[in-house]
Design a protein around this motif. Structure first.
Motif, PDB file in Angstrom:
ATOM      1  N   SER A 125       0.619  -1.081  -0.121  1.00 36.22           N
ATOM      2  CA  SER A 125      -0.090   0.090  -0.073  1.00 36.22           C
ATOM      3  C   SER A 125       0.781   1.184   0.112  1.00 36.22           C
ATOM      4  O   SER A 125       0.640   2.439  -0.709  1.00 36.22           O
ATOM      5  N   GLU A 126       2.025   1.163   0.720  1.00 37.71           N
ATOM      6  CA  GLU A 126       2.608   2.388   0.879  1.00 37.71           C
ATOM      7  C   GLU A 126       3.463   2.657  -0.613  1.00 37.71           C
ATOM      8  O   GLU A 126       3.459   3.736  -1.066  1.00 37.71           O
ATOM      9  N   VAL A 127       4.052   1.680  -0.935  1.00 30.25           N
ATOM     10  CA  VAL A 127       4.506   1.849  -2.442  1.00 30.25           C
ATOM     11  C   VAL A 127       3.514   2.342  -3.475  1.00 30.25           C
ATOM     12  O   VAL A 127       3.578   3.593  -4.315  1.00 30.25           O
ATOM     13  N   ILE A 128       2.223   1.654  -3.329  1.00 30.03           N
ATOM     14  CA  ILE A 128       1.354   2.210  -4.235  1.00 30.03           C
ATOM     15  C   ILE A 128       0.948   3.485  -3.815  1.00 30.03           C
ATOM     16  O   ILE A 128       0.765   4.458  -4.990  1.00 30.03           O
ATOM     17  N   GLN A 129       0.746   4.007  -2.851  1.00 27.82           N
ATOM     18  CA  GLN A 129      -0.120   5.251  -2.639  1.00 27.82           C
ATOM     19  C   GLN A 129       1.088   6.408  -2.671  1.00 27.82           C
ATOM     20  O   GLN A 129       0.790   7.657  -2.989  1.00 27.82           O
ATOM     21  N   ARG A 130       2.493   6.257  -2.448  1.00 30.47           N
ATOM     22  CA  ARG A 130       3.548   7.021  -2.608  1.00 30.47           C
ATOM     23  C   ARG A 130       3.845   7.375  -3.938  1.00 30.47           C
ATOM     24  O   ARG A 130       4.396   8.370  -4.340  1.00 30.47           O
ATOM     25  N   ILE A 131       3.630   6.298  -4.817  1.00 29.31           N
ATOM     26  CA  ILE A 131       3.837   6.449  -6.263  1.00 29.31           C
ATOM     27  C   ILE A 131       2.721   7.396  -6.973  1.00 29.31           C
ATOM     28  O   ILE A 131       2.672   8.047  -7.937  1.00 29.31           O
ATOM     29  N   ALA A 132       1.444   6.735  -6.631  1.00 31.33           N
ATOM     30  CA  ALA A 132       0.224   7.318  -6.710  1.00 31.33           C
ATOM     31  C   ALA A 132      -0.066   7.450  -8.498  1.00 31.33           C
ATOM     32  O   ALA A 132      -0.068   8.832  -8.998  1.00 31.33           O
ATOM     33  N   ASP A 133       0.309   6.758  -9.314  1.00 29.29           N
ATOM     34  CA  ASP A 133       0.420   6.681 -10.678  1.00 29.29           C
ATOM     35  C   ASP A 133      -0.398   5.459 -11.196  1.00 29.29           C
ATOM     36  O   ASP A 133       0.016   4.415 -11.091  1.00 29.29           O
ATOM     37  N   PRO A 134      -1.538   5.745 -12.116  1.00 35.84           N
ATOM     38  CA  PRO A 134      -2.086   4.618 -12.942  1.00 35.84           C
ATOM     39  C   PRO A 134      -1.275   3.810 -13.442  1.00 35.84           C
ATOM     40  O   PRO A 134      -1.473   2.667 -13.952  1.00 35.84           O
ATOM     41  N   ALA A 135      -0.133   4.236 -14.030  1.00 33.40           N
ATOM     42  CA  ALA A 135       0.875   3.653 -15.015  1.00 33.40           C
ATOM     43  C   ALA A 135       1.467   2.639 -14.275  1.00 33.40           C
ATOM     44  O   ALA A 135       2.283   1.732 -14.869  1.00 33.40           O
ATOM     45  N   LEU A 136       1.587   2.579 -12.788  1.00 34.23           N
ATOM     46  CA  LEU A 136       2.105   1.699 -12.145  1.00 34.23           C
ATOM     47  C   LEU A 136       1.358   0.309 -12.044  1.00 34.23           C
ATOM     48  O   LEU A 136       0.126   0.360 -11.834  1.00 34.23           O
ATOM     49  N   GLN A 137       2.015  -0.713 -12.674  1.00 27.46           N
ATOM     50  CA  GLN A 137       1.348  -1.991 -12.897  1.00 27.46           C
ATOM     51  C   GLN A 137       2.385  -3.102 -12.169  1.00 27.46           C
ATOM     52  O   GLN A 137       3.292  -3.562 -12.602  1.00 27.46           O
ATOM     53  N   ILE A 138       1.803  -3.591 -10.839  1.00 29.05           N
ATOM     54  CA  ILE A 138       2.400  -4.244 -10.198  1.00 29.05           C
ATOM     55  C   ILE A 138       2.048  -5.884 -10.455  1.00 29.05           C
ATOM     56  O   ILE A 138       0.670  -6.260 -10.434  1.00 29.05           O
ATOM     57  N   TYR A 139       3.091  -6.667 -10.612  1.00 30.31           N
ATOM     58  CA  TYR A 139       3.035  -8.156 -10.798  1.00 30.31           C
ATOM     59  C   TYR A 139       3.650  -8.776  -9.258  1.00 30.31           C
ATOM     60  O   TYR A 139       4.575  -8.443  -9.095  1.00 30.31           O
ATOM     61  N   LEU A 140       2.621  -9.038  -8.450  1.00 33.26           N
ATOM     62  CA  LEU A 140       3.355  -9.547  -7.368  1.00 33.26           C
ATOM     63  C   LEU A 140       3.996 -11.089  -7.469  1.00 33.26           C
ATOM     64  O   LEU A 140       3.880 -11.927  -8.393  1.00 33.26           O
ATOM     65  N   TYR A 141       5.262 -11.049  -6.698  1.00 30.17           N
ATOM     66  CA  TYR A 141       6.040 -12.192  -6.839  1.00 30.17           C
ATOM     67  C   TYR A 141       6.049 -13.268  -5.719  1.00 30.17           C
ATOM     68  O   TYR A 141       6.412 -12.822  -4.520  1.00 30.17           O
ATOM     69  N   HIS A 142       5.309 -14.505  -5.854  1.00 31.78           N
ATOM     70  CA  HIS A 142       5.258 -15.197  -5.048  1.00 31.78           C
ATOM     71  C   HIS A 142       6.174 -16.419  -5.350  1.00 31.78           C
ATOM     72  O   HIS A 142       6.149 -17.135  -6.039  1.00 31.78           O
ATOM     73  N   ILE A 143       7.381 -16.561  -3.900  1.00 31.39           N
ATOM     74  CA  ILE A 143       8.272 -17.280  -4.247  1.00 31.39           C
ATOM     75  C   ILE A 143       8.785 -17.961  -2.876  1.00 31.39           C
ATOM     76  O   ILE A 143       9.891 -17.509  -2.422  1.00 31.39           O
ATOM     77  N   PRO A 144       7.803 -18.547  -2.212  1.00 32.18           N
ATOM     78  CA  PRO A 144       8.113 -18.593  -0.641  1.00 32.18           C
ATOM     79  C   PRO A 144       9.284 -19.741  -0.409  1.00 32.18           C
ATOM     80  O   PRO A 144       9.891 -19.313   0.642  1.00 32.18           O
ATOM     81  N   GLN A 145       9.687 -20.554  -1.317  1.00 26.57           N
ATOM     82  CA  GLN A 145      10.878 -21.334  -0.964  1.00 26.57           C
ATOM     83  C   GLN A 145      12.120 -20.438  -0.692  1.00 26.57           C
ATOM     84  O   GLN A 145      13.098 -20.736  -0.143  1.00 26.57           O
ATOM     85  N   VAL A 146      11.706 -19.401  -1.511  1.00 32.75           N
ATOM     86  CA  VAL A 146      13.345 -18.527  -1.411  1.00 32.75           C
ATOM     87  C   VAL A 146      12.989 -17.383  -0.078  1.00 32.75           C
ATOM     88  O   VAL A 146      13.653 -17.148   0.695  1.00 32.75           O
ATOM     89  N   THR A 147      11.972 -16.591  -0.342  1.00 36.27           N
ATOM     90  CA  THR A 147      11.621 -15.475   0.542  1.00 36.27           C
ATOM     91  C   THR A 147      11.174 -15.850   2.054  1.00 36.27           C
ATOM     92  O   THR A 147      11.152 -15.230   2.975  1.00 36.27           O
ATOM     93  N   GLN A 148      10.782 -17.176   1.845  1.00 39.47           N
ATOM     94  CA  GLN A 148       9.726 -17.712   3.080  1.00 39.47           C
ATOM     95  C   GLN A 148       8.800 -16.919   3.723  1.00 39.47           C
ATOM     96  O   GLN A 148       8.093 -16.736   4.795  1.00 39.47           O
ATOM     97  N   ILE A 149       8.266 -16.103   2.650  1.00 40.02           N
ATOM     98  CA  ILE A 149       7.279 -14.984   2.896  1.00 40.02           C
ATOM     99  C   ILE A 149       6.084 -15.401   1.953  1.00 40.02           C
ATOM    100  O   ILE A 149       6.263 -14.731   0.693  1.00 40.02           O
ATOM    101  N   PRO A 150       5.227 -16.214   2.014  1.00 41.11           N
ATOM    102  CA  PRO A 150       4.195 -16.550   1.095  1.00 41.11           C
ATOM    103  C   PRO A 150       3.220 -15.197   0.883  1.00 41.11           C
ATOM    104  O   PRO A 150       3.023 -14.602   1.765  1.00 41.11           O
ATOM    105  N   LEU A 151       2.987 -15.091  -0.384  1.00 41.12           N
ATOM    106  CA  LEU A 151       1.758 -14.042  -0.641  1.00 41.12           C
ATOM    107  C   LEU A 151       0.404 -14.881  -0.676  1.00 41.12           C
ATOM    108  O   LEU A 151       0.028 -15.489  -1.533  1.00 41.12           O
ATOM    109  N   SER A 152      -0.522 -14.761   0.348  1.00 36.14           N
ATOM    110  CA  SER A 152      -1.577 -15.598   0.295  1.00 36.14           C
ATOM    111  C   SER A 152      -2.827 -15.377  -0.510  1.00 36.14           C
ATOM    112  O   SER A 152      -2.803 -13.905  -0.962  1.00 36.14           O
ATOM    113  N   ILE A 153      -3.595 -15.861  -0.834  1.00 39.48           N
ATOM    114  CA  ILE A 153      -4.735 -15.659  -1.749  1.00 39.48           C
ATOM    115  C   ILE A 153      -5.759 -14.441  -1.322  1.00 39.48           C
ATOM    116  O   ILE A 153      -6.014 -13.702  -1.930  1.00 39.48           O
TER     117      ILE A 153
END
Lengths: 305, 305
Positions: A124-152
């Motif tokens: 949210s902080e990234v999106i709100q501070r950039i505040a540009d509809p041209a920002l297209q974020i693809y979330l990166y789910h790679i839990p075996q490396v990050t150990q931080i899953p992005l849940s559904i």
């Protein structure tokens, strides 16, 4: 201005280092041109790019070099995630200002066991501070490396709060049931990429957008061909052929093997190098890789020109 | 010039953020002065400092502010590890040039399952590129967070290759048998710190150098007092008292709880803030923390001046 979203095959582009272990811009730009000629997009600064082994300044410099070197920014999906919020904001903003079609964003990965609320707050902080509809974020789910899953559930919250900015996901978990669960949600115009071409046909049949795969660095044309022809009767056979090549790399330290295959095919020894903590293939491993590639009649046409 | 090595108690100093989530230099410098007055050294940019949530530039700016603000660099052991070799080199060099007595260095922590050879190579590159006997590295073993353990064999190789530069270790594993194994090696003038004051008395009795502990941010004088008087008959009683206070923080999200306790005692609400992906305590958790601190007659004398 909202941008068209990605479909297709993207390579998490490997990064060449000179004999002082610094990125080599010229070799890099040439390699990216070769990849785009093979019809694949450029997910620069991914896991296989050793992105987290690069400084923020090195990434900005390489991204600028690509665009100055004639790469169309609409082919670019740089990795801009970071443990540090200001770093993620700075590189993401630079990518948007450079006209990149999207960014692939890791969650912050130092602390373990963080909450979905905390991850939501970070994006949210990234999106709100950039505040540009041209920002297209693809979330990166790679839990075996990050150990931080992005849940559904987390993705669902982000898509609903920021439908203009959350464009899709790369699922590198290797767990097809998770990819399927993302597709099942049918978020509007949300692009689901698998993180390996092993799942490409399955993903296309289930309504996915393509793949972002390490081996697209070395086998781009064949992977793209399956993507472009997945509805043809040859598709299962093509998938089997891709799997054979992938196995050669997947059964070895992936990043050093990709770089050494590129070094051999491009006849540029710099490509063998990796930054620590990774280690380049030793002589025995290199010999075995060469033998395996020869046995598969593997080459990378047009690369050594 | 080789430097005297650390012994004693150090605090991995918490980092204050203003209402824009930016580090607040003035509050930071004041807090570090308070900590040194309590006789503890400053392991700034540790895990509890949210160091990996800070940019390289923010860390350099804060370190410079401390020294300009009158903190003796011989009390400073900044965390300078990073996933990216150039970042680790840049911040470590800046710390050495600033006269810091030592640095606490995480291994690169993005890739998992990396080899000891690769980790050895990473630390070697830092040491060889800085090439200064004033560089005193304390290795930072915190496998539950990094997922990258620093094995006894790796430390042994580093100590033997770079005896002038490898000064010690912080063992935050919480596994006493690992700390004991490090002490058993008896590397010359190698300083073994435990990562929690729960092990302080045990570590001192076994020949250790002290502790670098999160709770030294909030309970510095009492922890230092056990360090200074560990051979007295009161030592076991002091250890039990320290454990009581530690439990208050350890049973909660540690970093937000440390910051909120500081906010309450210093009467500076900025201290409540954390950067995402961490989340500050909610109102209920804050109330419970206050109650627990009151029940323990907890305060931080001299902080609110």
């Amino acid at each position: 201005l909202t941008k068209a979203r990605f479909s297709g095959v993207l390579a998490p582009v490997i990064t060449p280092f000179d004999n002082n272990l610094m990125p080599d811009k010229d070799i890099y730009v040439r390699h990216c041109h070769w990849l785009t000629e093979q019809q694949v997009g450029l997910a620069v600064f991914g896991t296989n790019s050793e992105a987290n082994s690069l400084s923020l300044e090195e990434k900005s410099t390489l991204l600028a070099a690509l665009i100055e070197g004639g790469i169309d920014p609409m082919r670019l999906m740089p990795g801009t995630g970071s443990c540090a919020l200001p770093d993620a904001i700075q590189l993401t903003r630079f990518a948007v200002e450079s006209g990149c079609a999207g960014v692939l964003m890791l969650p912050p990965f130092y602390y373990k066991g963080v909450s979905d609320d905390g991850l939501y707050q970070f994006y949210s902080e990234v999106i709100q501070r950039i505040a540009d509809p041209a920002l297209q974020i693809y979330l990166y789910h790679i839990p075996q490396v990050t150990q931080i899953p992005l849940s559904i559930d987390l993705i669902d919250r982000l898509v609903k709060a920021y439908p203009d900015n959350i464009a899709g996901v790369k699922d590198s978990s290797g767990d097809w049931s998770n990819t399927q669960a993302m597709l099942d949600r049918q978020w509007p115009d949300f692009r689901v990429f698998c993180g390996s071409e092993s799942f490409l046909l399955q993903n296309m049949r289930a309504g996915g957008a393509g793949c972002i795969s390490a081996t697209a660095n070395v086998n781009p044309a064949a992977i793209y061909s399956l993507y472009a022809n997945w509805q043809e009767s040859t598709a299962d056979e093509k998938q089997a052929e891709l799997n054979t090549i992938r196995d050669i790399f997947q059964s070895r330290p992936m990043i050093p093997a990709l770089k050494s295959a590129t070094a051999l095919c491009a006849r540029i020894p710099d490509w063998h190098r990796v930054r620590p903590p990774l280690m380049q293939l030793n002589q025995d491993m290199l010999k075995e890789l060469e033998t395996a590639l020869d046995a598969a009649y593997f080459n990378m046409p047009g690369l050594a020109d």
